[in-house]
Design an enzyme around this catalytic site. Sequence first.
Site, mmCIF file in Angstrom:
data_model
loop_
_atom_site.group_PDB
_atom_site.id
_atom_site.type_symbol
_atom_site.label_atom_id
_atom_site.label_comp_id
_atom_site.label_asym_id
_atom_site.label_seq_id
_atom_site.Cartn_x
_atom_site.Cartn_y
_atom_site.Cartn_z
ATOM 1 N N GLU A 137 -34.449 -50.577 -22.376
ATOM 2 C CA GLU A 137 -34.314 -49.332 -22.457
ATOM 3 C C GLU A 137 -33.444 -48.951 -24.119
ATOM 4 O O GLU A 137 -33.695 -48.266 -24.563
ATOM 5 C CB GLU A 137 -33.267 -48.955 -21.458
ATOM 6 C CG GLU A 137 -33.072 -47.394 -21.446
ATOM 7 C CD GLU A 137 -31.758 -46.858 -20.696
ATOM 8 O OE1 GLU A 137 -32.137 -46.903 -19.275
ATOM 9 O OE2 GLU A 137 -30.559 -46.761 -21.094
ATOM 10 N N ARG A 168 -36.921 -42.152 -18.574
ATOM 11 C CA ARG A 168 -36.251 -42.755 -19.742
ATOM 12 C C ARG A 168 -37.409 -42.657 -20.810
ATOM 13 O O ARG A 168 -37.737 -43.339 -21.672
ATOM 14 C CB ARG A 168 -35.927 -44.270 -19.566
ATOM 15 C CG ARG A 168 -34.665 -44.442 -18.705
ATOM 16 C CD ARG A 168 -33.300 -43.737 -19.313
ATOM 17 N NE ARG A 168 -32.350 -44.226 -18.674
ATOM 18 C CZ ARG A 168 -31.884 -43.587 -17.585
ATOM 19 N NH1 ARG A 168 -32.425 -42.456 -17.000
ATOM 20 N NH2 ARG A 168 -30.605 -44.044 -17.018
ATOM 21 N N SER A 201 -27.047 -49.407 -19.184
ATOM 22 C CA SER A 201 -28.328 -50.229 -18.661
ATOM 23 C C SER A 201 -28.946 -50.816 -19.981
ATOM 24 O O SER A 201 -29.272 -49.994 -21.018
ATOM 25 C CB SER A 201 -29.240 -49.244 -18.081
ATOM 26 O OG SER A 201 -28.642 -48.435 -16.814
HETATM 27 N N1 EPU Z 1 -27.556 -53.126 -7.440
HETATM 28 C C1 EPU Z 1 -27.009 -54.366 -7.111
HETATM 29 N N2 EPU Z 1 -26.313 -55.281 -8.013
HETATM 30 C C2 EPU Z 1 -26.206 -54.845 -9.305
HETATM 31 C C3 EPU Z 1 -26.578 -53.690 -9.838
HETATM 32 C C4 EPU Z 1 -27.149 -52.639 -8.889
HETATM 33 O O1 EPU Z 1 -27.230 -54.657 -6.100
HETATM 34 O O2 EPU Z 1 -25.503 -55.630 -10.031
HETATM 35 C C5 EPU Z 1 -28.232 -52.134 -6.818
HETATM 36 C C6 EPU Z 1 -27.113 -51.115 -6.277
HETATM 37 O O3 EPU Z 1 -26.376 -51.254 -5.131
HETATM 38 C C7 EPU Z 1 -28.178 -49.863 -5.785
HETATM 39 C C8 EPU Z 1 -29.247 -50.208 -6.963
HETATM 40 O O4 EPU Z 1 -28.940 -51.443 -7.298
HETATM 41 O O5 EPU Z 1 -28.618 -50.005 -4.511
HETATM 42 C C9 EPU Z 1 -29.394 -49.229 -8.108
HETATM 43 O O6 EPU Z 1 -28.031 -49.391 -8.816
HETATM 44 P P1 EPU Z 1 -27.115 -47.960 -9.398
HETATM 45 O O7 EPU Z 1 -27.191 -46.872 -8.628
HETATM 46 O O8 EPU Z 1 -26.058 -48.597 -10.235
HETATM 47 O O9 EPU Z 1 -28.323 -47.475 -10.466
HETATM 48 P P2 EPU Z 1 -29.182 -48.271 -11.592
HETATM 49 O O10 EPU Z 1 -30.621 -48.111 -11.191
HETATM 50 O O11 EPU Z 1 -28.758 -49.793 -11.787
HETATM 51 C C10 EPU Z 1 -29.560 -46.094 -13.105
HETATM 52 C C11 EPU Z 1 -29.398 -45.748 -14.573
HETATM 53 C C12 EPU Z 1 -27.962 -45.586 -14.884
HETATM 54 C C13 EPU Z 1 -27.436 -44.538 -14.166
HETATM 55 C C14 EPU Z 1 -27.490 -44.929 -12.903
HETATM 56 C C15 EPU Z 1 -26.939 -43.755 -11.675
HETATM 57 C C16 EPU Z 1 -31.357 -47.027 -15.569
HETATM 58 C C17 EPU Z 1 -32.077 -47.845 -16.429
HETATM 59 N N3 EPU Z 1 -30.093 -46.785 -15.535
HETATM 60 O O12 EPU Z 1 -28.923 -47.571 -12.872
HETATM 61 O O13 EPU Z 1 -28.082 -45.112 -16.156
HETATM 62 O O14 EPU Z 1 -26.003 -44.319 -14.371
HETATM 63 O O15 EPU Z 1 -28.770 -45.192 -11.985
HETATM 64 O O16 EPU Z 1 -27.814 -42.848 -11.551
HETATM 65 O O17 EPU Z 1 -32.296 -46.058 -14.983
HETATM 66 C C18 EPU Z 1 -27.961 -46.005 -18.472
HETATM 67 O O18 EPU Z 1 -29.175 -45.790 -18.643
HETATM 68 O O19 EPU Z 1 -27.334 -46.457 -19.480
HETATM 69 C C19 EPU Z 1 -27.358 -45.870 -17.384
HETATM 70 C C20 EPU Z 1 -26.259 -46.455 -17.156
#
Ligand code: EPU
Length: 345
Positions: free
Chosen positions: A340, A167, A243
Amino acid sequence: MIFQENISLAQYTTFKIGGSARFFCLVASIDELKEAFEFAQKKSVPFFVLGGGSNLLISDEGFHGLVIKMEIRGKKIGDRSQKLEVATVSAGAGEMWDEFVEWTLVNGFNGLENLSAIPGTVGAAPVQNIGAYGTEVGQFISTVHAFDTHTMKEIELNARDCHFGYRNSMFKHEKGRYIITHVDFALRNDGKVNVEYKDLRNYFNDQVTITNSQITPLQVREAVIDIRWNKLPDWNTWGTAGSFFKNPIVTQEKFDELKVKYPGMPSFPEASGGIKIPLGWILDNVCQLKGVMTGGVGTYEKQALVIITKPGAKALEVVAFTQDLMKQVKEATGIMIEAEVEWVN
Ligand code: EPU
């Protein structure tokens, strides 16, 4: 060119929040961009380039300078390199990102399918180095074309010049200097897909009739759209910028310490060093902050990292709510988290 005055910016952001721009214009060519920049200089006001407004929180007072709405469009397939399977595909900064992704796939070029359904524009993609489902856009960018406001010249930056990180890119550090006008992508036509990210792996594992080698880039696009649709809020109902914070990257030592206290904590080693921890998991499982609302602002019930707002919410409420989240995460884990979303005032 028309320079409008006192234009409400809430309508141009996915948070649907924000006051007015003192001046506002649409820019559809590099010449118009130069004219807009000269207008801001003449009026001695700052300028700000607006793309799809999907990663911005605009203050309730608005922006006292010139907002340049980027409308440079056009998509084209350029020369194929010596490597037959690679082609340069270019787009204007004002093209909608997801329409561009779909167009590349329909034309037989793969690579960007994991980045489907991300709101925003082509020109904003390199700034943030947008990423999702195991792919970051920087992996596919060959050249960023920009207008350098310091030298008043059009320049070309290769991927290395852009210093892409999680990012992150050089455009965030040299804020306001470069205005991206076009982006060239090096895309492939070998049909190879990347379905290693947990959500994608699970999605295709559930479809027992498909084996990994049969999955097409267009099927990955459909899967990503489906996953996002189920996990992220409806942008028509809620104000949101996806996010709100970046996932924190900590040292191995810090992670080991946290892992003792929270054995279920997931982690991802970063190529650049350090351990990335999903903040959504921390907010949800450590701080118990998933699906909580304070007035018009809250965390989404299916993804705690996503901040949502009700119609009429104020930027100040979002600031207060997210500062409280930062405080709670710091108290529980010792980690200082970082937004972000970009704050505009
Ligand atoms: N998780 C939880 N509870 C929650 C949210 C997430 O336990 O409320 C756990 C999930 O189960 C998983 C882990 O956290 O094990 C990661 O969650 P997720 O796969 O949803 O990805 P993220 O790291 O929260 C990032 C990006 C998203 C992107 C997703 C999918 C960032 C800041 N965000 O989210 O990007 O869609 O990966 O690749 O890196 C954005 O930037 O606006 C965005 C939506």
